[in-house]
Design a protein around this motif. Structure first.
Motif, PDB file in Angstrom:
ATOM      1  N   SER A  21      73.927  22.129  -8.509  1.00  0.00           N
ATOM      2  CA  SER A  21      73.280  22.912  -9.558  1.00  0.00           C
ATOM      3  C   SER A  21      72.179  23.791  -8.987  1.00  0.00           C
ATOM      4  CB  SER A  21      72.691  21.993 -10.625  1.00  0.00           C
ATOM      5  OG  SER A  21      73.717  21.300 -11.287  1.00  0.00           O
ATOM      6  N   VAL A  22      71.959  24.903  -9.674  1.00  0.00           N
ATOM      7  CA  VAL A  22      70.945  25.873  -9.264  1.00  0.00           C
ATOM      8  C   VAL A  22      69.977  26.062 -10.429  1.00  0.00           C
ATOM      9  CG1 VAL A  22      70.538  28.267  -8.584  1.00  0.00           C
ATOM     10  CG2 VAL A  22      72.573  27.070  -7.766  1.00  0.00           C
ATOM     11  N   ASP A  23      68.678  25.978 -10.144  1.00  0.00           N
ATOM     12  CA  ASP A  23      67.657  26.258 -11.148  1.00  0.00           C
ATOM     13  C   ASP A  23      67.442  27.759 -11.219  1.00  0.00           C
ATOM     14  OD1 ASP A  23      66.905  23.674 -12.082  1.00  0.00           O
ATOM     15  OD2 ASP A  23      65.890  23.335 -10.172  1.00  0.00           O
ATOM     16  N   ILE A  24      67.484  28.281 -12.429  1.00  0.00           N
ATOM     17  CA  ILE A  24      67.168  29.687 -12.654  1.00  0.00           C
ATOM     18  C   ILE A  24      65.772  29.695 -13.250  1.00  0.00           C
ATOM     19  CG2 ILE A  24      67.820  31.780 -13.877  1.00  0.00           C
ATOM     20  CD1 ILE A  24      70.745  30.448 -13.764  1.00  0.00           C
ATOM     21  N   GLU A  79      76.200  30.447  -2.946  1.00  0.00           N
ATOM     22  CA  GLU A  79      76.384  31.837  -3.371  1.00  0.00           C
ATOM     23  C   GLU A  79      75.516  32.162  -4.581  1.00  0.00           C
ATOM     24  OE1 GLU A  79      79.765  34.978  -4.976  1.00  0.00           O
ATOM     25  OE2 GLU A  79      80.389  32.938  -4.489  1.00  0.00           O
ATOM     26  N   LEU A  80      75.466  31.247  -5.547  1.00  0.00           N
ATOM     27  CA  LEU A  80      74.688  31.498  -6.755  1.00  0.00           C
ATOM     28  C   LEU A  80      73.196  31.608  -6.440  1.00  0.00           C
ATOM     29  CD1 LEU A  80      74.899  31.931  -9.794  1.00  0.00           C
ATOM     30  CD2 LEU A  80      74.652  29.469 -10.087  1.00  0.00           C
ATOM     31  N   GLU A  81      72.723  30.816  -5.492  1.00  0.00           N
ATOM     32  CA  GLU A  81      71.314  30.923  -5.092  1.00  0.00           C
ATOM     33  C   GLU A  81      71.012  32.309  -4.536  1.00  0.00           C
ATOM     34  OE1 GLU A  81      71.052  27.552  -2.452  1.00  0.00           O
ATOM     35  OE2 GLU A  81      70.219  26.277  -4.036  1.00  0.00           O
ATOM     36  N   LYS A  82      71.963  32.892  -3.841  1.00  0.00           N
ATOM     37  CA  LYS A  82      71.782  34.244  -3.299  1.00  0.00           C
ATOM     38  C   LYS A  82      71.872  35.310  -4.394  1.00  0.00           C
ATOM     39  CE  LYS A  82      73.677  32.909   1.148  1.00  0.00           C
ATOM     40  NZ  LYS A  82      74.848  32.985   2.034  1.00  0.00           N
ATOM     41  N   ARG A  83      72.585  35.001  -5.453  1.00  0.00           N
ATOM     42  CA  ARG A  83      72.787  35.965  -6.548  1.00  0.00           C
ATOM     43  C   ARG A  83      71.779  35.782  -7.685  1.00  0.00           C
ATOM     44  NH1 ARG A  83      77.494  38.779  -6.313  1.00  0.00           N
ATOM     45  NH2 ARG A  83      79.102  38.046  -4.901  1.00  0.00           N
ATOM     46  N   ASP A  84      70.683  35.114  -7.433  1.00  0.00           N
ATOM     47  CA  ASP A  84      69.711  34.832  -8.495  1.00  0.00           C
ATOM     48  C   ASP A  84      69.206  36.103  -9.176  1.00  0.00           C
ATOM     49  OD1 ASP A  84      68.137  35.568  -6.263  1.00  0.00           O
ATOM     50  OD2 ASP A  84      66.425  34.487  -7.090  1.00  0.00           O
ATOM     51  N   GLN A 121      82.433  34.737  -5.941  1.00  0.00           N
ATOM     52  CA  GLN A 121      83.572  34.835  -5.041  1.00  0.00           C
ATOM     53  C   GLN A 121      83.931  33.490  -4.423  1.00  0.00           C
ATOM     54  OE1 GLN A 121      82.183  37.792  -2.296  1.00  0.00           O
ATOM     55  NE2 GLN A 121      82.695  39.490  -3.658  1.00  0.00           N
ATOM     56  N   ASP A 122      82.954  32.597  -4.243  1.00  0.00           N
ATOM     57  CA  ASP A 122      83.184  31.310  -3.581  1.00  0.00           C
ATOM     58  C   ASP A 122      83.075  30.145  -4.552  1.00  0.00           C
ATOM     59  OD1 ASP A 122      83.494  32.514  -1.111  1.00  0.00           O
ATOM     60  OD2 ASP A 122      81.364  32.409  -0.648  1.00  0.00           O
ATOM     61  N   GLY A 123      83.766  30.207  -5.662  1.00  0.00           N
ATOM     62  CA  GLY A 123      83.689  29.137  -6.644  1.00  0.00           C
ATOM     63  C   GLY A 123      83.322  29.698  -7.996  1.00  0.00           C
ATOM     64  N   LYS A 124      82.873  28.799  -8.876  1.00  0.00           N
ATOM     65  CA  LYS A 124      82.531  29.240 -10.223  1.00  0.00           C
ATOM     66  C   LYS A 124      81.431  28.376 -10.810  1.00  0.00           C
ATOM     67  CE  LYS A 124      86.075  26.516 -12.511  1.00  0.00           C
ATOM     68  NZ  LYS A 124      85.917  26.050 -13.845  1.00  0.00           N
ATOM     69  N   VAL A 125      80.876  28.885 -11.887  1.00  0.00           N
ATOM     70  CA  VAL A 125      79.876  28.147 -12.654  1.00  0.00           C
ATOM     71  C   VAL A 125      80.634  27.348 -13.710  1.00  0.00           C
ATOM     72  CG1 VAL A 125      77.914  28.355 -14.223  1.00  0.00           C
ATOM     73  CG2 VAL A 125      78.093  29.875 -12.245  1.00  0.00           C
ATOM     74  N   ASP A 126      80.417  26.034 -13.729  1.00  0.00           N
ATOM     75  CA  ASP A 126      81.087  25.173 -14.705  1.00  0.00           C
ATOM     76  C   ASP A 126      80.333  25.116 -16.027  1.00  0.00           C
ATOM     77  OD1 ASP A 126      83.218  24.477 -13.083  1.00  0.00           O
ATOM     78  OD2 ASP A 126      82.245  22.680 -12.304  1.00  0.00           O
ATOM     79  N   LYS A 127      79.007  25.093 -15.958  1.00  0.00           N
ATOM     80  CA  LYS A 127      78.199  24.921 -17.171  1.00  0.00           C
ATOM     81  C   LYS A 127      76.821  25.512 -16.941  1.00  0.00           C
ATOM     82  CE  LYS A 127      77.319  22.525 -21.142  1.00  0.00           C
ATOM     83  NZ  LYS A 127      76.851  23.517 -22.052  1.00  0.00           N
ATOM     84  N   VAL A 128      76.272  26.098 -17.990  1.00  0.00           N
ATOM     85  CA  VAL A 128      74.895  26.597 -17.967  1.00  0.00           C
ATOM     86  C   VAL A 128      74.117  25.791 -18.988  1.00  0.00           C
ATOM     87  CG1 VAL A 128      73.414  28.578 -18.423  1.00  0.00           C
ATOM     88  CG2 VAL A 128      75.592  28.914 -17.262  1.00  0.00           C
TER      89      VAL A 128
END
Length: 141
Positions: A48-51, A80-85, A126-133
């Motif tokens: 998980s990534v904290d926004i 990847e998501l951490e880089k796309r914050d 591109q390297d996976g997906k977000v399952d839940k927000v």
């Protein structure tokens, strides 16, 4: 002359045994990976990534302050998501600027926001997906 057919038969038997052993190993490996197995809470946190908290105006001249947590499907997706914050924050600002406080009212409004953020973020991934927000904090004023 008699050894040649015996050698061929021995090679064939060894080959069949080897293929069978490989098949058993592959079946045993895949049998242990239950596709319906739900991830543990430790796995969820690890992926998980904290926004961080964001404050932005809504369409009806009110403002919202909220923070999110996005659960991904893999470690690569998390990285990847951490880089796309910055892109996720941009999506949040764009979506919230088109919503009013009434749109965010109640459980349905929050679920809709979560789903929109998830789908728009997945369009970038591109390297996976977000399952839940998950909305982890939320204030409208």
């Amino acid at each position: 002359m008699k050894n040649k057919p015996l050698s061929i038969m021995l090679i064939i038997l060894v080959s069949i045994t080897l293929v069978g052993a490989i098949a058993v190993v592959v079946i045993m490996k895949t049998a242990n990976d239950d596709p319906n197995k739900k991830p543990s809470i430790d796995d969820i946190i690890a992926m998980s990534v904290d926004i961080p908290e964001i404050t932005t105006n809504l369409k009806d001249d009110q403002y919202v302050k909220l923070s999110l947590k996005a659960q991904t499907d893999s470690k690569d997706a998390k990285d990847e998501l951490e880089k796309r914050d910055f892109q996720v924050k941009n999506i949040l600002i764009e979506e919230l600027s088109e919503m009013s406080a009434k749109d965010l009212d109640g459980k349905k409004g929050k679920e809709k926001l979560e789903e929109v953020i998830k789908s728009r973020t997945n369009a970038l991934m591109q390297d996976g997906k977000v399952d839940k927000v998950y909305i982890t904090s939320y204030i409208i004023q």
